[in-house]
Design an enzyme around this catalytic site. Structure first.
Site, mmCIF file in Angstrom:
data_model
loop_
_atom_site.group_PDB
_atom_site.id
_atom_site.type_symbol
_atom_site.label_atom_id
_atom_site.label_comp_id
_atom_site.label_asym_id
_atom_site.label_seq_id
_atom_site.Cartn_x
_atom_site.Cartn_y
_atom_site.Cartn_z
ATOM 1 N N HIS A 386 -15.554 -14.482 -8.835
ATOM 2 C CA HIS A 386 -16.189 -15.074 -7.658
ATOM 3 C C HIS A 386 -17.619 -14.600 -7.428
ATOM 4 O O HIS A 386 -18.179 -14.896 -6.372
ATOM 5 C CB HIS A 386 -15.371 -14.757 -6.398
ATOM 6 N N LYS A 577 -21.088 -17.526 8.383
ATOM 7 C CA LYS A 577 -20.609 -16.890 7.148
ATOM 8 C C LYS A 577 -20.874 -15.396 7.238
ATOM 9 O O LYS A 577 -21.556 -14.928 8.155
ATOM 10 C CB LYS A 577 -21.288 -17.485 5.911
ATOM 11 N N ARG A 578 -20.299 -14.676 6.309
ATOM 12 C CA ARG A 578 -20.529 -13.236 6.227
ATOM 13 C C ARG A 578 -22.030 -12.947 6.212
ATOM 14 O O ARG A 578 -22.798 -13.632 5.560
ATOM 15 C CB ARG A 578 -19.854 -12.712 4.958
ATOM 16 N N LYS A 583 -27.229 -14.420 1.405
ATOM 17 C CA LYS A 583 -26.892 -15.646 2.126
ATOM 18 C C LYS A 583 -28.038 -16.094 3.037
ATOM 19 O O LYS A 583 -28.027 -17.193 3.556
ATOM 20 C CB LYS A 583 -25.600 -15.453 2.914
ATOM 21 N N THR A 685 -17.138 -22.410 0.386
ATOM 22 C CA THR A 685 -16.159 -23.395 0.866
ATOM 23 C C THR A 685 -16.505 -23.839 2.278
ATOM 24 O O THR A 685 -16.099 -24.924 2.695
ATOM 25 C CB THR A 685 -14.721 -22.830 0.836
ATOM 26 N N LYS A 689 -16.170 -27.632 4.145
ATOM 27 C CA LYS A 689 -15.534 -27.894 5.433
ATOM 28 C C LYS A 689 -16.486 -28.614 6.374
ATOM 29 O O LYS A 689 -16.104 -29.563 7.081
ATOM 30 C CB LYS A 689 -15.070 -26.576 6.057
#
Length: 839
Positions: A386, A577-578, A583, A685, A689
């Protein structure tokens, strides 16, 4: 009449008042008295029975949490009934090993998959109880950190819906991931007490408990045939107790089990020490053992934290392998047939210790030859990677492994020796190349490369998006890939539409059913039919009305959690998100600051109203990520108090991101921020969504964004920035950050105001570390992508004003994302990796 009898004395306001005579003792209705032809009355009676006999409560004293537990227990009975129809000895099972299972709340999943949402709502309404309040009383099972754990939960639900026989294996963390509090912008971590009042979904399986060892020594004995046999004699033993949560598939046709292990001491108290007065020391072994399943991801910033992390990974992996080996022996006998009847999938590198542990069980415990055991291992295990970030591919110090798992270290050395001998025969003895493919990394002290170990031990290694898989072949596993070019395959991630559309967005689901028929509930490919009505003004209005309803609901949540008021008419721009530098939440904040400055400079310009919404947790020891949270909070405080931007820009950081919070945010989002540095996000993911629910994506060509673009169409997504190849080219140039800042007055101004304390006047240097990171290095290329990000955000502004075309694009996003169903992903795994039948 029957309803009146059932309701007599059941309402909460029916409790006797002090001046009233006592009433007749309430008793739950007998099941035999309820006609089975009335599903509402039947479920209501079952709930009342569980409330009385399972919880010892009456309706007059029951809280929402009690009604939740009673409802869950009543539904669990129906799941058990369905499970009894599941074949007890299928030809082949999947065993899915994951350190995380972010299952969240289960009530909506179970009701939805049993087609009992309306029945449960009516049954509870007849008792004066609101189903939504009952659902909200269920705690989130925060047994994961983010996408990895949520993916595992989606996969388990899809396997059940596809009738793929499976066990999920993980850890039953007492507290899971921490609960996040934001105190004046500062993240504080407190324990998440999801088990404080028990878990009505699970079954304790004490009869299936096993023992997991640590430390000790390896003894050698000579067998009758003259061969040597090694036996591990652990110095410490921990009891692994399984808890099974049934996972029911669509329509209740198939049920699998999520088996989570709880760590217990073999002896709960040392009586000799206790009786000698050492009351604390008498339970120290218990505390040490139970620490294994106490908290998800303990900090590994200290040697003790590193050891606990390794203990966790070995604990659940060993217990899971012992369990499945025991089951196979009981059902099939000969362990040489294990690959024919079991497929073991390692979800990321955390369970990579499965390679030597399975070898130990086969060779040491069950007497297989090394050759037979290696054949079984390498034809049973699969490995999903991942991450491409080297720091996220676990390595463990050899010294720690030798002390904690001495037999496994011997097995790893032997695997490595045989591997390097084979490589030398076919590729020569170049020391540099051998060092690259070795399981032992020696450049900074000897460490075991767990990713390499999983790669060698697996029959197939898969990435989770097309780009990620190709980059795996080119980067982190390039030397190993050259040895076996068929081993790495792609399986793009997916999400379960039953959770993320049907349950999270019932209004949009009803619209889809009206437009294309109920078949869309079972086969998401029929969502494609929505494309035919994407231009229809009436359908667009109904689609917009559903979004408005969800935005109003989210505004209430945000108001309750932060005190910030959101305008549902505004563009909801969401990044959830984290919190991690790659990110690039910081890029979003920089653009927010630049937008704030632009509005201040041109207050009379017609700026579209926008809400910037952030949510996510930072790892407790990740100081830069925590500083990003504080900056977002401080920017929100300043922007939201400024009358010059009122009604044009609102910023909110919503604390304690969770599955249930995601279910509130995702259906309300208009713009989905997927802005990671290209080449670093394996898949994502959340992007799927949000697109499914009609949010338009603004993102880089990274992870599954590329495939989303291919499916929804380039006109229905906003792409900016460098691609993965461009990132590598830019990083090869010295001084790229300085040049980018110098070329962008807007970026320079945003950095200057942040660095000078414009959002932290009481502590001007508070955010200097963030600014210094960008100006001196900028590992994640925020500066290089900033101007293009700004440009595309202004394209978003222009598109938002053209509401008809915006809703058309939103509808097409929903219509064209069916391919991202986790059902599709699971079919691909089943057919191409696990070789197991579907259905």
């Amino acid at each position: 009449m029957l309803n009146e009898v059932l309701l007599a004395g059941h309402r909460r306001d029916d409790a006797p008042q002090p001046d009233e005579a006592p009433r007749t003792l309430w008793k739950p209705p007998a099941a035999a008295a309820v006609p089975q032809s009335d599903p509402v009355a039947t479920l209501r009676a079952a709930i009342l029975g569980k409330l009385a006999y399972g919880l010892g409560k009456s309706p007059a004293t029951a809280r929402d949490r009690d009604w939740f537990a009673a409802t869950a227990l009543a539904l669990r009975d129906r799941v058990v009934d369905a499970s009894l129809e599941t074949a007890p000895f299928p030809h082949k099972r999947v065993y899915y090993l994951s350190l995380e299972f972010l299952i969240g709340r289960l009530l909506s999943d179970v009701m939805g998959n049993l087609d009992l949402v309306a029945t449960a709502r009516a049954a509870l309404a007849g008792l004066g109880v609101d189903l939504d309040a009952v659902s909200d009383a269920e705690p989130d099972a925060a047994l994961g950190n983010g996408g990895l754990g949520r993916l595992a939960a989606c996969f388990m639900e899809s396997m059940a819906s596809l009738a793929i026989p499976a066990y999920g294996y993980g850890i039953r963390y007492d507290h899971g991931l921490f609960r996040q509090l934001i105190d004046d912008g500062v993240q504080r971590e407190v324990p998440e007490t999801w088990l404080a009042e028990g878990n009505p979904w699970e079954f304790e399986r004490i009869e299936s408990a096993c023992t997991v060892g640590f430390g000790g020594e390896v003894a050698m004995t000579v067998q009758a045939d003259g061969s040597l046999r090694r036996a591990w004699r652990p110095a410490e033993a921990v009891r692994a107790v399984p808890y099974d949560t049934p996972v029911v598939g669509r329509g209740g046709r198939h049920v699998n089990a999520l088996r989570l292990w709880s760590a217990r001491a073999c002896e709960p108290v040392d009586l000799a020490r206790f009786n000698a007065g050492d009351h604390v020391g008498a339970v120290s072994d218990r505390a040490r053992a139970e620490a294994i399943s106490r908290v998800l991801y303990p900090s590994d910033g200290t040697p003790a934290g590193q050891e606990l992390r390794l203990r966790q990974e070995f604990f659940f992996t060993s217990a899971s392998l012992q369990d499945l080996v025991r089951r196979h022996v009981a059902e099939r006998g000969d362990l040489r047939s294990l690959p024919d009847h079991a497929a073991i999938q390692l979800n990321d590198t955390h369970p990579a210790i499965a390679v030597p542990e399975l070898m130990r069980l086969l060779v040491d415990e069950h007497g297989l030859s090394w050759e037979d055991a290696w054949h079984v291992t390498t034809h049973t295990l699969g490995y999903t990677n991942h991450t491409l970030m080297p720091e996220a591919l676990e390595t463990w110090p050899v010294e720690l492994m030798e002390r904690l798992l001495p037999r496994h270290m011997q097995i790893i050395y032997l695997i490595n020796w045989m591997h390097l001998e084979e490589v030398s025969r076919h590729r020569g003895t170049d020391a540099g190349y051998l060092a690259e493919v070795s399981l032992i990394e020696e450049s900074h002290g000897k460490r075991v490369r767990m990713g390499h170990l999983a790669f060698l031990g697996a029959r197939r290694v898969n990435g989770v998006s097309a780009l990620h898989t190709e980059l795996m072949r080119q980067t982190v596993f390039a030397p190993l890939h050259a040895l076996d070019t068929d081993k790495i395959v792609n399986k793009t991630n997916g999400i379960t539409f039953r959770r993320w559309l049907h349950n999270a967005n019932p209004g949009l689901t009803r619209l889809a059913v009206e437009a294309v028929g109920p078949r869309v509930l079972d086969d998401p490919s029929h969502l494609a039919g929505l494309a035919a009505v994407a231009e229809d003004a009436g359908f667009q209005d109904r689609y917009a009305a559903v979004r408005r309803e969800r935005k109003e609901a989210l505004a209430r949540v945000v108001q309750d959690r932060t005190g910030i008021t959101l305008d549902p008419e505004a563009l909801f721009d969401v990044q959830i998100k984290r919190i991690h530098e790659y990110k690039r939440q910081l890029l979003n904040i920089l653009e927010t600051v630049a937008l704030y400055q632009a509005i201040k400079a041109e207050p009379h310009r017609d700026w579209p109203s926008r809400v910037k919404l952030f949510a996510g947790k930072a790892a407790p020891s990740y100081h830069q990520a925590k500083l990003i949270i504080r900056l977002a909070s401080d920017v929100a405080k300043r922007v939201n108090a400024d009358p010059d931007v009122a009604g044009r820009l609102t910023v909110a950081f919503v604390p304690n991101y969770s599955v249930s919070l995601a279910e509130a945010i995702i259906p309300a989002a208009d713009l989905s921020e997927q802005i990671s540095t290209a080449g670093l996000e394996a898949s994502g993911t959340g992007n799927m969504k949000l697109a499914l629910n009609g949010a338009l994506t603004i993102g880089t060509l990274d992870g599954a964004n590329i495939e989303i673009k291919d499916h929804v169409g380039a006109d229905n997504i906003f792409i900016f920035g460098l691609d993965a190849a461009g990132v590598q080219r830019t990083k090869a140039q010295d001084g790229y950050a300085e040049r980018a800042i110098a070329a962008s007055p807007r970026l320079r101004a945003a950095l200057d105001v942040i660095g000078a304390g414009g959002f932290s006047p009481g502590e001007p240097g508070r955010f200097r570390p963030l600014v210094d990171e960008l100006t001196r290095g900028d590992r994640f290329l925020l500066t290089a992508d900033f101007d293009d990000y700004w440009r595309v955000q202004r394209e978003v502004d222009a598109a938002w004003v053209r509401r008809r075309s915006w809703w058309r694009a939103a509808i097409l996003n929903t219509a064209r994302t069916a391919w991202f169903s986790s059902d599709r992903t699971m079919r691909e795994y089943a057919e191409e990796i696990w070789r197991v039948r579907v259905g």
